[in-house]
Design a protein around this motif. Structure first.
Motif, PDB file in Angstrom:
ATOM      1  N   ILE B 282       0.842  -1.203   0.000  1.00  0.00           N
ATOM      2  CA  ILE B 282       0.000   0.000   0.000  1.00  0.00           C
ATOM      3  C   ILE B 282       0.876   1.251   0.000  1.00  0.00           C
ATOM      4  O   ILE B 282       0.660   2.198  -0.776  1.00  0.00           O
ATOM      5  N   ILE B 283       1.891   1.234   0.851  1.00  0.00           N
ATOM      6  CA  ILE B 283       2.777   2.393   0.907  1.00  0.00           C
ATOM      7  C   ILE B 283       3.495   2.582  -0.429  1.00  0.00           C
ATOM      8  O   ILE B 283       3.594   3.701  -0.955  1.00  0.00           O
ATOM      9  N   GLY B 284       3.953   1.464  -1.026  1.00  0.00           N
ATOM     10  CA  GLY B 284       4.634   1.537  -2.323  1.00  0.00           C
ATOM     11  C   GLY B 284       3.724   2.089  -3.410  1.00  0.00           C
ATOM     12  O   GLY B 284       4.123   2.938  -4.207  1.00  0.00           O
ATOM     13  N   VAL B 285       2.491   1.592  -3.434  1.00  0.00           N
ATOM     14  CA  VAL B 285       1.540   2.040  -4.452  1.00  0.00           C
ATOM     15  C   VAL B 285       1.268   3.533  -4.308  1.00  0.00           C
ATOM     16  O   VAL B 285       1.233   4.287  -5.287  1.00  0.00           O
ATOM     17  N   MET B 286       1.125   3.971  -3.064  1.00  0.00           N
ATOM     18  CA  MET B 286       0.855   5.401  -2.842  1.00  0.00           C
ATOM     19  C   MET B 286       2.022   6.264  -3.318  1.00  0.00           C
ATOM     20  O   MET B 286       1.829   7.246  -4.034  1.00  0.00           O
ATOM     21  N   ASN B 287       3.227   5.877  -2.917  1.00  0.00           N
ATOM     22  CA  ASN B 287       4.410   6.646  -3.333  1.00  0.00           C
ATOM     23  C   ASN B 287       4.504   6.719  -4.840  1.00  0.00           C
ATOM     24  O   ASN B 287       4.652   7.791  -5.433  1.00  0.00           O
ATOM     25  N   ASN B 288       4.396   5.551  -5.463  1.00  0.00           N
ATOM     26  CA  ASN B 288       4.555   5.475  -6.906  1.00  0.00           C
ATOM     27  C   ASN B 288       3.456   6.236  -7.633  1.00  0.00           C
ATOM     28  O   ASN B 288       3.724   7.048  -8.530  1.00  0.00           O
ATOM     29  N   GLY B 289       2.220   5.987  -7.219  1.00  0.00           N
ATOM     30  CA  GLY B 289       1.086   6.616  -7.893  1.00  0.00           C
ATOM     31  C   GLY B 289       1.165   8.134  -7.812  1.00  0.00           C
ATOM     32  O   GLY B 289       0.962   8.845  -8.802  1.00  0.00           O
ATOM     33  N   MET B 290       1.512   8.639  -6.650  1.00  0.00           N
ATOM     34  CA  MET B 290       1.551  10.095  -6.504  1.00  0.00           C
ATOM     35  C   MET B 290       2.741  10.696  -7.246  1.00  0.00           C
ATOM     36  O   MET B 290       2.639  11.792  -7.790  1.00  0.00           O
ATOM     37  N   ASN B 291       3.859   9.961  -7.301  1.00  0.00           N
ATOM     38  CA  ASN B 291       4.995  10.434  -8.099  1.00  0.00           C
ATOM     39  C   ASN B 291       4.617  10.535  -9.561  1.00  0.00           C
ATOM     40  O   ASN B 291       4.969  11.491 -10.249  1.00  0.00           O
ATOM     41  N   MET B 292       3.891   9.513 -10.046  1.00  0.00           N
ATOM     42  CA  MET B 292       3.482   9.529 -11.451  1.00  0.00           C
ATOM     43  C   MET B 292       2.580  10.710 -11.745  1.00  0.00           C
ATOM     44  O   MET B 292       2.592  11.258 -12.834  1.00  0.00           O
ATOM     45  N   LEU B 293       1.778  11.072 -10.760  1.00  0.00           N
ATOM     46  CA  LEU B 293       0.876  12.206 -10.948  1.00  0.00           C
ATOM     47  C   LEU B 293       1.572  13.528 -10.632  1.00  0.00           C
ATOM     48  O   LEU B 293       0.937  14.574 -10.620  1.00  0.00           O
ATOM     49  N   SER B 294       2.880  13.455 -10.356  1.00  0.00           N
ATOM     50  CA  SER B 294       3.675  14.635 -10.003  1.00  0.00           C
ATOM     51  C   SER B 294       3.068  15.427  -8.853  1.00  0.00           C
ATOM     52  O   SER B 294       3.049  16.659  -8.871  1.00  0.00           O
ATOM     53  N   VAL B 295       2.538  14.741  -7.874  1.00  0.00           N
ATOM     54  CA  VAL B 295       2.049  15.431  -6.678  1.00  0.00           C
ATOM     55  C   VAL B 295       3.275  15.940  -5.911  1.00  0.00           C
ATOM     56  O   VAL B 295       4.231  15.205  -5.714  1.00  0.00           O
ATOM     57  N   PRO B 296       3.263  17.216  -5.502  1.00  0.00           N
ATOM     58  CA  PRO B 296       4.408  17.737  -4.753  1.00  0.00           C
ATOM     59  C   PRO B 296       4.643  16.928  -3.483  1.00  0.00           C
ATOM     60  O   PRO B 296       3.704  16.409  -2.889  1.00  0.00           O
ATOM     61  N   TYR B 297       5.930  16.852  -3.063  1.00  0.00           N
ATOM     62  CA  TYR B 297       6.341  15.996  -1.963  1.00  0.00           C
ATOM     63  C   TYR B 297       5.547  16.257  -0.686  1.00  0.00           C
ATOM     64  O   TYR B 297       5.106  15.338  -0.013  1.00  0.00           O
ATOM     65  N   PHE B 298       5.334  17.548  -0.363  1.00  0.00           N
ATOM     66  CA  PHE B 298       4.646  17.833   0.907  1.00  0.00           C
ATOM     67  C   PHE B 298       3.196  17.374   0.881  1.00  0.00           C
ATOM     68  O   PHE B 298       2.642  16.938   1.880  1.00  0.00           O
ATOM     69  N   TYR B 299       2.556  17.433  -0.315  1.00  0.00           N
ATOM     70  CA  TYR B 299       1.208  16.883  -0.397  1.00  0.00           C
ATOM     71  C   TYR B 299       1.221  15.372  -0.216  1.00  0.00           C
ATOM     72  O   TYR B 299       0.330  14.780   0.378  1.00  0.00           O
TER      73      TYR B 299
END
Ligand SMILES: Nc1ncnc2c1ncn2[C@@H]1O[C@H](COP(=O)(O)OP(=O)(O)OP(=O)(O)O)[C@@H](O)[C@H]1O
Ligand SMILES: [Mg+2]
Lengths: 503, 323
Positions: B282-299
């Protein structure tokens, strides 16, 4: 209508399911002011569940309840307490890290703006304890008290604010006679004031002495309600277990031929400052050796030292060889088993399965190749013990914490029987166990003895000690004051030694 | 002995239900996250990306296996992020002696650091929280000593192959996770070591009276946690081609989150490796998914925190209702 005929609390058609388990099927109860109403039933019959419904710990699955003629369905214990119900739970529920006073006054501490007034809290608790005549020090930390003293604190806590209905769930199971008398005095005073008391106990003499009404339940179902004058112990037992029981203590069995007569355990000069002093005795195979004493006489402390859980000076010999146990593992390896007094703390892992608890002290016996557990053998062994002790459960995977109090006690016993000990220490082995099951446990103790197990039995129930033991050592103030056997083994003599009137 | 039918053991159907009860909520959360990310980004649900996620999650997953043991005992190990960094540094420097000696030295360093945590906790009877907060700082400080804070570059091809190579079509790093998962899972669920861990975590006093040598067990488990962190450190340094002094910073929090998401109780005595693996995914999916969407780090931090809270709350609530 006279006051005594008024019903203060009633329940009808109450059902309670825990998932697939039907704990209560069809309960009914009418409680009147100024009377002691006893609920009698076997272990797991549903008594505690019923009480928890009354004080809002569990909601009923179905059914109606009325308090003073008003519908009553408490959502939580606070609401129940506001409506005038108080309870002393079967399982101790005190905070060990807090003082007696803080525990007694918990949830209604004298406070202003959220700041607790410590002096007032201490004073109110001390007053309460003094009024009740309880021999406890309100400044002591609960964690340092004996179980009996904790039970007294629990009682004080239950009585710390006035109630219309007071529920006492096995309050005497860990009290000795003298402390129980204090409680009975309190009950008499409350009765005179018109408090309705719901009382649960497995001690039949006590029930006959205290009760006005007795409701018998079996397997979660209402059986009948009797006035005390209209019934007898024999009839109540028959109603409760569904058969007649003629004797309470099974007779001694012939020892198996060829039992060694050399002592298996020799203890000499065992001493631990402040707890016990110069404890010396021998124990032979097949012998049941009772240890009796008032609370605080040091019995449990001696037993835990014998089991390697407390350091002590002096000598312990097993089969004639001097031993030094550094921990319980050493003691178990030497063939000692210890049915501990406090099932919730030293006895059980409440959040683990029944099977896991039963095998906990015998893990080496279920170790297969390369440290793998032998689950098949473990299940079979646990099942055999569950059946032998008639533990009421529908699966070996049931969590120990969801069993009824008496059944939890049987699990602790099962755990130690499974280690096949040569010396079995029993500390209050039948605490909270129903009469039928008690007989069964006594029979097993006799059987083990006849097969050569040496048994050390600590009990606060004098009749139990006298009914089973071949010899009784009496402890007072950390010393063995006398060891009696044979015709000297009378209640009067034993009590006299225990209280110090005989030396 | 004759085989009598056993009336009070759980039936198969019962087991399946128990499994769903245990992991249903958390699996649902995992699936839900995957569905959301797939809807938001078409490239999420590709073999390449899923393999990528597994590779990214490897370091946290392995650290979380060790953390699960520690939490099962009712303890905590906050030093594993620092152990990850020390392990990388030891490996990078020891590669001068060759690949195999470096590997062994690194694992030994992890074991030693874990054992120190264990001995301090068990023998000095200090709370593990305090002990590992202290060693977290000490170990982190030690990393910088040999290079004065500079990273140590790694050129050894075998070491780098751990993070970059493949075996039978799968990245080696994924094989390592799988092997360690199976190892920890079996150790926990099938052996007496695992059983003693559950008992001790459930009630330390009762475990002592049952003849379990609680101190030894504690030291063994902290050591195991240290070794797992060392493996995680090897993987990380291999993927980074270097040992960094700030490697593995705050990984202990991800490891704790993975274990707790997977149903491990911080009070001890309850939890499984299967749960932890799902939690790590779950943690991996969240990190990866948000990186792909270019969500800023603090978000990302905020979202991750919220998801953990919600998932654990749902899980706790479901278990309470069924009880
Ligand atoms: N929280 C729970 N979850 C599941 N089953 C439960 C739970 N609480 C009680 N039970 C079950 O309900 C039944 C009745 O238990 P209860 O504690 O009311 O018995 P009891 O009459 O008080 O027995 P005892 O004399 O041993 O104290 C038992 O079979 C018990 O296992
Ligand atoms: Mg009960």
């Amino acid at each position: 209508m006279s006051e005594a005929d008024r019903t203060v609390l009633s329940m009808r058609d109450v059902k309670k399911n825990f998932g697939p388990v039907a704990a209560l099927k069809n309960m009914r109860l009418e409680v009147r002011p100024g009377r002691v109403h006893t609920i009698l039933g076997e272990n797991g019959a549903g008594k505690s569940t019923l009480m928890k419904i009354l004080v809002g710990v569990h909601p009923p699955t179905e059914g109606r309840m009325e308090l003073d003629g008003q519908p009553y369905l408490p959502q939580n214990p606070t609401e129940a307490s506001q409506r005038g119900l108080a309870i002393v739970f079967q399982e101790l529920s005190l905070c060990n890290n807090l003082s007696v006073a803080e525990n007694i006054m918990a949830t209604h501490e004298p406070a202003r703006y959220g700041f607790i007034n410590d002096r007032k809290l201490r004073q109110q608790a001390a007053e309460l304890v003094a009024n009740l005549g309880l021999p406890v020090n309100v400044d002591a930390k609960v964690g340092q008290l004996s179980i009996a003293q904790r039970q007294l604190v629990e009682i004080a806590k239950g009585l710390s604010h006035p109630a219309k209905v007071l529920i006492l769930d096995e309050p005497t199971s860990s009290l000795s006679d003298s402390e129980a008398e204090i409680l009975f005095g309190i009950i008499a005073r409350l009765k005179a004031r018109g408090t309705a008391i719901i009382y649960i106990s497995h001690r039949m003499e006590e029930i006959m002495r205290l009760s006005d009404d007795i409701t018998v339940i079996r397997d979660g179902e209402y059986v009948t309600t009797r006035a005390r004058e209209d019934t007898t112990i024999e009839e109540l037992i028959a109603l409760m277990v569904g058969r007649r029981m003629d004797e309470i203590y099974p007779p001694a069995l012939e020892p198996l031929p060829g039992l060694s007569t050399a002592p298996v355990l020799q203890v000499s000069g065992l001493t631990r400052a402040g707890e016990f002093d110069d404890v010396t005795f021998d124990l032979c195979p097949g012998e049941i050796h009772g240890f009796f004493g008032l609370v605080g006489s040091g019995r449990s402390e001696v037993m835990s030292a014998l089991f390697g859980m407390r350091e002590a000076q002096g000598e312990i010999r097993v089969d004639g060889r001097a031993v030094r146990f550094r921990n319980a593992a050493d003691a178990i390896k030497a063939g000692i088993g210890f049915v501990t007094e406090n099932r919730k703390e030293e006895g059980l892992v409440l959040g683990a399965a029944l099977r896991t608890n039963i095998s906990a002290a015998a893990i080496p016996a279920f170790t297969g190749r390369a440290g793998f557990m032998n689950f098949g053998a473990e299940r079979r062994a646990a099942l055999a013990e569950v059946q032998r002790l008639a533990i009421r459960t529908n699966s070996l995977d049931t969590l120990a914490g969801t069993l009824s109090g008496g059944n939890q006690q049987k699990v602790v016993l099962a755990k130690w029987l499974l280690t096949r000990p040569r010396v079995l220490i029993l500390d209050e082995p039948t605490r909270g166990v129903d009469v039928g099951a008690k007989f069964e446990i006594y029979r097993i103790i006799r059987q083990l003895a006849s097969e050569g197990t040496a048994i050390l039995m600590v009990s606060s129930e004098l009749p139990e000690v006298l009914g089973l033991a071949d010899r009784v050592s009496i402890m007072a103030g950390g010393r063995i004051t006398a060891t009696v056997a044979g015709t000297d083994l009378t209640p009067e003599r034993v009590m006299a030694y225990a209280t110090g009137t005989l030396k | 002995m004759t085989q009598t039918p056993d009336p009070i053991t759980a039936s198969q159907g019962h087991r399946l239900r128990a499994l769903m009860l245990q992991y249903g909520g958390i699996l649902l959360a995992l699936v839900l996250l995957c569905v959301i990310f797939t809807a938001l980004n078409g490239r999420f649900m590709t073999v390449a990306n899923l393999t990528n996620i597994l590779q990214q999650v490897a370091v946290v997953a392995i650290a979380a296996f060790g953390m699960t043991w520690v939490i099962l005992l009712g303890e905590i190990d906050l030093s594993i992020g620092s152990i990850i960094a020390v392990a990388g540094m030891v490996g990078a420097l020891a590669l001068g002696f060759g690949f195999v000696p470096a590997l062994l030295l690194t694992l030994a360093a992890g074991a030693l650091m874990g054992a120190i945590n264990g001995v301090l906790t068990a023998k000095l009877m200090l709370p593990s929280f305090i002990v590992t907060v202290a060693t977290m700082g000490i170990y982190r400080g030690l990393v910088s000593l040999p290079t004065n804070g500079a990273p140590a570059m790694i050129a050894d091809p075998a070491w780098l192959a751990i993070g970059a190579g493949t075996f039978l079509g799968l990245p080696i790093i994924i094989w390592i996770v799988l092997v360690l998962f199976v190892f920890n899972h079996i150790l926990l669920s099938r052996t007496t070591f695992g059983r003693r861990t559950y008992l001790t975590g459930g009630n330390r006093e009762a475990a002592l009276y049952s003849g379990i040598k609680v101190d030894r067990l504690k030291i063994a488990i902290f050591t195991l946690s240290g070794v797992m962190a060392a493996v995680a450190g090897i993987l990380l340094s291999s993927r980074l081609y270097s040992a960094q002094t700030n490697a593995g910073m705050s990984y202990e929090l991800d490891a704790i989150a993975a274990a707790v998401l997977g149903g491990t109780s911080l009070a001890g005595g309850v939890g499984t490796m299967v749960g932890t693996l799902i939690g790590a995914l779950i943690i991996g999916v969240m990190n990866n998914g948000m990186n792909m969407l270019s969500v800023p780090y603090f978000y990302q931090l905020i979202v991750k925190g919220l998801v953990i809270l919600i998932a654990v709350w749902l899980d706790v609530r479901a278990k309470q209702r069924r009880a």
